[in-house]
Design a protein around this motif. Sequence first.
Motif: not given
Length: 303
Positions: A282-295
């Motif tokens: 997973x790329x950095x964008x994937x981690x950030x995007x996933x964190x925002x969606x989960x949050x």
Amino acid sequence: MIDNQSIAHATAGWGQSKLAAALWVLAGAFAFSLLFSSGKLIGGVIPALQIIFIRYLSGFVTVSGMVALRREVWPAIQASQRRWLHFLRAFCGVAGGSCNVAAAMLMPLADAAALALLQGMFTMLLAVLLLRERVSRGQILAALLCLAGAFVIVRGNAPAGGLGAMLEAGWGPLFGILGAFLIACEIILIKFLTRHESALSMLLHVNGFATLLLIVPMLLLWEDASWQQLAALSLLGPMAIAGQLCNVRAYQIADAAWLAPFGYSSVAFAALIGWVVFGDIPSLAAWIGTALIVGGGLLLIRR
């Protein structure tokens, strides 16, 4: 009088129950992660609609067997007065499931799984529009977080550039977002049907109608597959039913709000499958995007 030892035993029992419920949710999430990534695991050569058809056909056979073992439920299933709602739910499930499988075939599994989590935001919006539910500022903030996460993931899958580059990202993100919306539509229908129908009735109707919906497309789009591939895909129906039963069991034990964070483990499972099988990191964008969606999703549940 209740002594401290009795309280300790009761607390330990509740803790064990919550642990069991969490394990049931994790088992269900893992089952659905395998189903979600089935198109990619099978080699990406079989159309998503064909995979979904085999899933629902094998699911129908499985549920039919369950109904045969419990013949007393058959009269109630025959007497259902809401078959058009079952049909509409089947349509949303077929279309949404096909979009999700297609998204997972066209983009990293973790990214596609994260976009699928947008169904929580879409469910809230549909509840506001269709059920006239009020929306709070916290819910609006949660929805904006989910949208921001989706934007980051889509942007991360696009080549460098502006809006044009995002449009060149391909069909993967589009399928992921559309699939999340269609599954949210299915969730709204499920919420209504559960007030009037048994679990077996809902499972039998959705798998049966979905199979009928896909027969004609399968006659036109069927791709030859080896018996090993067909055997593997035939496990998807029982696996989906097992995942649903795991979730039902979990929510019988513990509160939905407490269990919700464990449901987001599907992203972790998808990332693990992508890393182990396909070498996707997973790329950095994937981690950030996933964190925002989960949050955003967790905030929606809290509200």
